[in-house]
Design an enzyme around this catalytic site. Structure first.
Site, PDB file in Angstrom:
ATOM      1  CB  CYS A  18      -0.702   0.103   1.280  1.00  0.00           C
ATOM      2  SG  CYS A  18      -2.083  -1.337   1.407  1.00  0.00           S
ATOM      3  CG  ASP A 400      33.799  23.095  18.918  1.00  0.00           C
ATOM      4  OD1 ASP A 400      34.751  23.604  18.424  1.00  0.00           O
ATOM      5  OD2 ASP A 400      33.020  23.528  19.705  1.00  0.00           O
ATOM      6  CG  ASP A 583      28.378  24.387  21.333  1.00  0.00           C
ATOM      7  OD1 ASP A 583      29.694  24.637  20.659  1.00  0.00           O
ATOM      8  OD2 ASP A 583      28.111  25.195  22.116  1.00  0.00           O
TER       9      ASP A 583
END
Length: 688
Positions: A18, A400, A583
């Site tokens: 489907c 980082d 971030d």
């Protein structure tokens, strides 16, 4: 050309075929760039040009025989369908039992109901009322030149009806409907995470209008409204505190159970829980812009996304139904040629019924839905299924430094004596330098009453000076450096010296300190054989100091923001699958360049948007949790696929050679789909 992405809840799907049919119809719409229909989550996710109308999409879905609904109406429709399906199962089960008894009077001794016309009359409601949905789906598929699982069921049960095998057809339909009922109930639990998130939202808000406070519904709150929150109440929307302070339970976002202290100027998040104090805040984000709404959207999209491993199941499913039809015809011909027309007929029906691709269609999406939901409960947002699948394959991870490994703002680490701290803080009170804020903050923490400063002067690049109680002081980076000060500087700390009349009185050392748990994370990753690197724009001395504290042996220092993404791309060529954890805004290109970008939720919206995984909590250990979540989810997917493929590989031949009658085939087919869903639900119990 503006590209937009939308998701649409779909009702009426019965199997993976489907979903493929709807995808094909949607792809034919001009302006549709890509689309993915997920049978597990019953959702269509479409990337399209701005000019494509929702009505065009709705008409295409209806043309395939299905419907688009709102999230609310879909739940109501599903409840109604479940109730209707339950009724059909009960009625068809009763009728099937009577038909079965009447078909074998020699077994049961009830000759009164063994009349063929009576049995036919009892069979017709089962075939064309209880099983009418199979015919509708088959007709829809034929109109769109495709075949599905429903096609196999219709051919098999109709053949049984025409051949006079009323008990076989009735039992097959009953068992398949029962399987769908149990599957639907099991699948309902795969979306529990979304339901829990939606249930967190506050219903009302106490808004200040003039001198009055009035309660209004959450939908009426607008940006700029001033809202009072009392102890024990939910915060209605996102905003900034302008008066008061409190402890706020943000566990629904971060997974962290310890309340966070909030004061004036701090951001509060809608649906979090105010524990102690009372405060007033200004609404900054409402409706679909709140963090809760964004989390719900991200989880929903992730649950509807397609993992790379699912491609195998999709390819097999696309060829599966036509192949089964050919096999069924072949089985009939072989048995008929062997002189056993009855066996030919029964075995053909068994092959048609057993070969349902539903388990393959459910194998991946159900596990993805539960895996992403479990992640959300722990403050880990998975942007798409691809990131969830890839995370456990990481060979190298690049962190980082600032704001990721470290807290992100300087803190006082060493002082020569408390008197020096008090004088230095008094001088720095008039400064706007970030290092000065750290000194003043430390003095405030220790309860110092700061002295009045006269003649304050900031000397650019050197320090500050001022007079306290008639005595002139200088605080900065000049002055004679002792052995201790030189040692602190080698550790990457910034040391500021307090002088008076060129005489050194003391010092204060400031540094951006490591977050709690960093060294444990680095050690755990290293033991797993994952290469750990740190990248930073800071000088090599500072980078080495942080690397030494964290246990990281590999550093990339002095890397400018625009160079980070290039470094990540270089690593991808020679260090296997790469993850980047960052971030800031300057980390966004690197997050996007990595195989898996992991953004700290304390960072910027740009960084979060560029990442495949977002850690809403401040705990760096969530990196390990995300990797573990990926591993256990992929294990469940592999188990599901192994079972789904193995089931068909073993049972289709068994049905073909007469070892499986049609009724048993129907039961086995239903059990296959249910078992896959139940195996996926085990993810809720697994520890990550």
């Amino acid at each position: 050309m503006l590209i937009i992405k939308k998701s649409f809840p779909i009702v009426g799907m019965h199997c993976a075929s489907c979903a493929k049919l709807i995808e094909r119809k949607l792809s034919s719409i001009p302006g549709i760039i890509s689309c993915a229909v997920n049978y597990g989550s019953e959702q269509a996710t479409v990337e399209m040009e701005m000019g494509v109308r929702d009505r065009d999409i709705s008409e295409a879905v209806e043309g395939a025989g299905y419907k688009i609904a709102t999230e609310t109406s879909r739940e109501e429709i599903k409840k109604q369908e479940l109730k209707k399906l339950g009724t059909k199962v009960i009625v068809s089960a009763i009728l099937s039992a009577i038909i079965f008894i009447g078909s074998f009077p020699e077994w049961f001794g009830y000759s009164l109901i063994s009349n063929r016309y009576l049995l036919l009359a009892l069979m017709l409601p089962v075939q064309f009322w209880a099983g009418w949905g199979f015919y509708q789906a088959t007709w829809s598929g034929l109109r769109n030149r495709t075949a599905s699982m429903d096609t196999l069921i219709v051919i098999g049960t109709t053949a049984a009806l025409i051949g006079g095998y009323f008990d076989t057809g009735a039992i097959i339909i009953t068992l398949i409907l029962l399987g769908r009922l149990l599957e639907a109930k099991a699948k309902a639990h795969t979306s529990d995470a979304i339901k829990k998130l939606l249930g967190l939202a506050a219903k009302t808000a106490r808004v200040l209008r003039g001198k009055k406070e009035i309660d209004i519904s959450i939908e009426e709150v607008v940006v700029g409204d001033l809202i009072r929150v009392r102890p024990g109440e939910k915060i209605p929307v996102d905003g900034v505190i302008i008066e008061g302070e409190s402890g706020v339970d943000e566990s629904m976002v971060t997974g962290e159970s310890i309340p966070v202290e909030k004061i004036r100027g701090d951001v509060v998040i809608g649906a979090t829980f105010n524990k102690t104090g009372s405060f007033i805040f200004r609404a900054t984000k409402v409706g679909k812009d709140t963090m809760l709404s964004q989390i719900v959207k991200m989880v929903s999209e992730a649950q509807s996304s397609r993992a790379p491993i699912q491609r195998l199941a999709d390819i097999v499913s696309s060829y599966f139904v036509p192949a089964v039809l050919i096999i069924a015809v072949g089985v009939f011909v072989v048995w008929y040629v062997l002189g056993m027309p009855l066996s030919a007929f029964i075995n053909m029906i068994a092959v048609l019924i057993i070969a349902c691709p539903c388990a393959m269609g459910l194998a991946t999406p159900t596990a993805i839905m539960i895996g992403t939901g479990k992640g959300a409960e722990k403050g880990i947002l998975i942007k798409d299924a691809s990131a969830l699948e890839t995370a456990h394959k990481i060979k190298t991870i690049i962190f980082d430094k600032t704001g990721t490994l470290t807290i992100g703002k300087p803190q006082v680490t060493d002082i020569s004596d408390v008197k020096t701290l008090g004088i230095a803080a008094s001088l720095e009170k008039g400064s706007e330098h970030v290092l000065g804020e750290a000194v003043v903050g430390k003095a405030s923490e220790k309860g110092f009453v700061l002295s009045k400063v006269e003649g304050f002067r900031a000397i650019s690049g050197v320090g500050i000076e001022g007079t306290i109680n008639g005595k002139k002081y200088f605080f900065g980076n000049r002055g004679e450096k002792s052995v201790e000060i030189k040692r602190l500087e080698k550790e990457g700390k910034t040391v500021m010296i307090l002088e008076s009349g060129r005489k050194v009185l003391g010092f204060v050392a400031v540094a951006d300190t490591l977050k709690r748990g960093v060294s444990e994370v680095v050690d755990s990753l290293s033991k797993k054989g994952i290469g750990v690197w740190m990248i930073t724009g800071d000088n090599e001395r500072t980078a080495k100091a942080i690397a030494k504290q964290s246990g990281i042996k590999n550093i990339l220092a002095g890397v400018m923001p625009d160079q980070k993404a290039n470094k990540v791309k270089e690593f991808k060529g020679k260090n296997g699958v790469i993850a980047f954890v960052g971030d800031g805004i300057n980390d966004a290109p690197a997050l996007a360049a990595a195989d898996v970008g992991i953004a700290m939720g304390t960072g910027t919206d740009v960084a979060i948007e560029s990442a495949g995984v977002t850690l809403l909590n401040k705990d760096i250990k969530s990196v390990l949790t995300a990797f573990n979540l990926s591993r256990v989810t992929l294990n469940v997917i592999k188990q599901n696929l192994f079972w789904a493929f193995g089931y068909n590989v073993i049972l289709i031949p068994a049905a073909a050679i007469g070892l499986l009658n049609p009724a048993l085939a129907a039961g086995a087919m239903a059990a296959s789909s249910i078992s896959v869903v139940l195996n996926s639900l085990r993810l809720n119990k697994l520890k990550i």
